[in-house]
Design a protein around this motif. Structure first.
Motif, PDB file in Angstrom:
ATOM      1  N   GLU A  23       0.822  -1.209   0.000  1.00 47.18           N
ATOM      2  CA  GLU A  23       0.000   0.000   0.000  1.00 47.18           C
ATOM      3  C   GLU A  23       0.861   1.267   0.000  1.00 47.18           C
ATOM      4  N   LYS A  24       2.124   1.130   0.385  1.00 43.40           N
ATOM      5  CA  LYS A  24       3.033   2.278   0.407  1.00 43.40           C
ATOM      6  C   LYS A  24       3.770   2.468  -0.926  1.00 43.40           C
ATOM      7  N   THR A  25       3.567   1.558  -1.864  1.00 41.78           N
ATOM      8  CA  THR A  25       4.258   1.624  -3.157  1.00 41.78           C
ATOM      9  C   THR A  25       3.576   2.621  -4.079  1.00 41.78           C
ATOM     10  N   LYS A  26       4.336   3.565  -4.609  1.00 44.07           N
ATOM     11  CA  LYS A  26       3.795   4.574  -5.508  1.00 44.07           C
ATOM     12  C   LYS A  26       4.167   4.318  -6.964  1.00 44.07           C
ATOM     13  N   ALA A  27       5.188   3.523  -7.187  1.00 46.71           N
ATOM     14  CA  ALA A  27       5.575   3.184  -8.561  1.00 46.71           C
ATOM     15  C   ALA A  27       6.379   1.889  -8.565  1.00 46.71           C
ATOM     16  N   VAL A  28       6.181   1.116  -9.643  1.00 46.49           N
ATOM     17  CA  VAL A  28       7.006  -0.054  -9.926  1.00 46.49           C
ATOM     18  C   VAL A  28       7.618   0.200 -11.295  1.00 46.49           C
ATOM     19  N   SER A  29       8.942   0.149 -11.374  1.00 43.94           N
ATOM     20  CA  SER A  29       9.609   0.487 -12.624  1.00 43.94           C
ATOM     21  C   SER A  29      10.631  -0.603 -12.949  1.00 43.94           C
ATOM     22  N   LEU A  30      10.451  -1.261 -14.091  1.00 43.98           N
ATOM     23  CA  LEU A  30      11.316  -2.382 -14.459  1.00 43.98           C
ATOM     24  C   LEU A  30      11.254  -2.633 -15.951  1.00 43.98           C
ATOM     25  N   GLY A  31      12.106  -3.508 -16.438  1.00 44.24           N
ATOM     26  CA  GLY A  31      12.073  -3.883 -17.837  1.00 44.24           C
ATOM     27  C   GLY A  31      11.035  -4.956 -18.099  1.00 44.24           C
ATOM     28  N   HIS A  32      10.807  -5.254 -19.369  1.00 45.80           N
ATOM     29  CA  HIS A  32       9.962  -6.395 -19.728  1.00 45.80           C
ATOM     30  C   HIS A  32      10.781  -7.669 -19.588  1.00 45.80           C
ATOM     31  N   VAL A  33      12.033  -7.599 -20.040  1.00 50.46           N
ATOM     32  CA  VAL A  33      13.006  -8.648 -19.755  1.00 50.46           C
ATOM     33  C   VAL A  33      14.195  -7.989 -19.065  1.00 50.46           C
ATOM     34  N   HIS A  34      14.877  -8.745 -18.221  1.00 54.54           N
ATOM     35  CA  HIS A  34      16.040  -8.175 -17.554  1.00 54.54           C
ATOM     36  C   HIS A  34      17.152  -7.988 -18.566  1.00 54.54           C
ATOM     37  N   TRP A  35      17.789  -6.839 -18.525  1.00 56.78           N
ATOM     38  CA  TRP A  35      18.757  -6.450 -19.555  1.00 56.78           C
ATOM     39  C   TRP A  35      20.020  -7.307 -19.545  1.00 56.78           C
ATOM     40  N   ALA A  36      20.326  -7.972 -18.415  1.00 55.04           N
ATOM     41  CA  ALA A  36      21.568  -8.729 -18.315  1.00 55.04           C
ATOM     42  C   ALA A  36      21.400 -10.216 -18.584  1.00 55.04           C
ATOM     43  N   ASP A  37      20.246 -10.777 -18.208  1.00 54.37           N
ATOM     44  CA  ASP A  37      20.095 -12.232 -18.349  1.00 54.37           C
ATOM     45  C   ASP A  37      18.815 -12.664 -19.053  1.00 54.37           C
ATOM     46  N   GLY A  38      17.975 -11.684 -19.451  1.00 58.11           N
ATOM     47  CA  GLY A  38      16.789 -12.009 -20.235  1.00 58.11           C
ATOM     48  C   GLY A  38      15.591 -12.505 -19.454  1.00 58.11           C
ATOM     49  N   THR A  39      15.669 -12.513 -18.111  1.00 59.39           N
ATOM     50  CA  THR A  39      14.532 -12.963 -17.306  1.00 59.39           C
ATOM     51  C   THR A  39      13.264 -12.210 -17.703  1.00 59.39           C
ATOM     52  N   LEU A  40      12.198 -12.933 -17.946  1.00 60.59           N
ATOM     53  CA  LEU A  40      10.924 -12.347 -18.368  1.00 60.59           C
ATOM     54  C   LEU A  40      10.095 -11.997 -17.137  1.00 60.59           C
ATOM     55  N   PHE A  41       9.694 -10.749 -17.035  1.00 66.32           N
ATOM     56  CA  PHE A  41       8.911 -10.321 -15.883  1.00 66.32           C
ATOM     57  C   PHE A  41       7.407 -10.409 -16.187  1.00 66.32           C
ATOM     58  N   ALA A  42       6.654 -10.802 -15.179  1.00 63.92           N
ATOM     59  CA  ALA A  42       5.218 -11.079 -15.316  1.00 63.92           C
ATOM     60  C   ALA A  42       4.438  -9.762 -15.264  1.00 63.92           C
TER      61      ALA A  42
END
Length: 382
Positions: free
Chosen positions: A150-169
């Motif tokens: 509830e204290k989170t005002k923003a989530v900022s991330l890639g679609h895939v991680h730039w270093a290892d390609g992990t796919l974010f949901a």
């Protein structure tokens, strides 16, 4: 889809598996840039309308690429940090609130948030990847979701991680952001153009993309989408072209307090780049012709066999469903990294080392010969 190497000026003896570092120019993109340079020889032929025409073309073409129904939500930016900066400036923070990022994501999506949080006494949460090779991607996504409160005002991330390609949901993260009222800012620099992205499906508040990687354009070119959350915001740059009636050159000294409507206020100054814009237009047209899903499928087919060989060597690669096929990491023993660097040089293979991962990023100009060069270098270095 067949290999498209002939559309590029890449030398056969080199295996360029490094599009995540910088895309090679298509031959037709190079020609578009040269034609743009030639056009600048005769500036008297550049009209006031020309300052806006190519920008509008880019908005329409790019909107089609990401399934955006409102082209005026697309603006030109010179860099990812510029695009992120516009979003950061318009996310109010107070002491005790927080912003959620992933650990070890690209600095352009960290420094602006770090400065913003420090200014207002908010917390910057960096979600650490799990120290495991068992369902690493799934567990990392679970940790991200658990960090949003509830204290989170923003989530900022890639679609895939730039270093290892992990796919974010992203769909699950969007749902959780909606539950707590947080903004979701996506850096699509390492995915858009090679991995399908649907604005209507993901519904980000902002999507920021530098253009010189998977959009295959020139350096210092990029595109940003800003959703309704930012319609009344203040841009980081006070230029002439993002003000109301900016197309009326004869009355530009009639200064306007109002910005252009919606997202257009966030566009960069000198966005009417008569050299870079034709190049990016040509590149995006080619991407649309190929089809982003076809690009991803081509990469998946290309790497399937070689990655089985990589696993037989005892090296870790994330499961296919938890990463991109256009960008993935191979975990390599730290004590063999120097040997790897030498082997890559000998076999003329271009990849990137990012932390404990070898970042491999193929495209439609790569073929089986390129992958075989990589395999030989890996085997030699172990």
């Amino acid at each position: 889809m067949n290999c498209q190497r002939k559309k590029f000026n890449l030398k056969r003896k080199f295996a360029y598996l490094n599009c995540a570092y910088m895309a090679p120019l298509l031959k037709k993109v190079e020609i578009a840039g040269i034609e743009g340079i030639k056009a600048k020889r005769q500036p008297s032929k550049i009209s006031g309308e020309d300052f806006f025409k190519e920008a509008e073309t880019l908005r329409v073409l790019y909107s089609d690429l990401i399934n955006n129904s409102e082209p005026n939500r697309i603006v030109m930016i010179p860099s990812a940090s510029y695009g992120i900066g516009n979003a950061v400036k318009n996310i109010p923070l107070q002491k005790g609130e927080n912003v959620v990022l992933t650990k070890d994501q690209f600095p352009s999506n960290v420094y602006p948030w770090k400065s913003h949080c420090e200014k207002y006494g908010a917390d910057l949460i960096l979600v650490v990847p799990p120290d495991t090779e068992n369902q690493r991607g799934r567990k990392w996504n679970e940790s991200i979701l658990a960090a949003i409160s509830e204290k989170t005002k923003a989530v900022s991330l890639g679609h895939v991680h730039w270093a290892d390609g992990t796919l974010f949901a992203l769909k699950a993260i969007r749902k959780r952001c909606d539950e707590v009222g947080a903004a979701m800012i996506i850096d699509g620099t390492q995915s858009v153009g090679a991995y399908p992205f649907d604005i209507q499906e993901i519904k980000p508040d902002a999507l920021i993309v530098a253009g010189y990687k998977w959009l295959m354009g020139p350096y210092t070119s990029g595109l940003a989408y800003y959703g309704p959350r930012f319609d009344q915001g203040e841009p980081i740059e006070q230029n002439w072209i993002n003000r109301k009636n900016s197309s009326d050159f004869a009355h530009l000294v009639n200064y306007q307090d109002e910005y252009e409507e919606g997202a257009l206020r966030y566009g960069m100054g000198q966005q009417s780049n008569f050299i870079a814009n034709p190049m990016l237009i040509t590149a995006i047209k080619q991407l649309r012709q190929w089809g982003v899903e076809n690009i991803q499928n081509y990469c998946a087919d290309l790497i399937a066999g070689p990655l089985e060989e990589v696993k037989k060597m005892g090296l870790y690669v994330e499961d296919a469903e938890a990463r991109g096929a256009h960008l993935f990491g191979i975990k390599f023993p730290k004590d063999r990294m120097e040997h790897l660097a030498k082997a890559l040089k000998v076999h003329r293979v271009s990849v990137s080392i990012r932390g404990e991962f070898i970042r491999i990023s193929p495209h439609v100009y790569n073929d089986e010969k390129d992958m075989n060069k990589l395999l030989r270098a890996l085997k030699e270095a172990l």
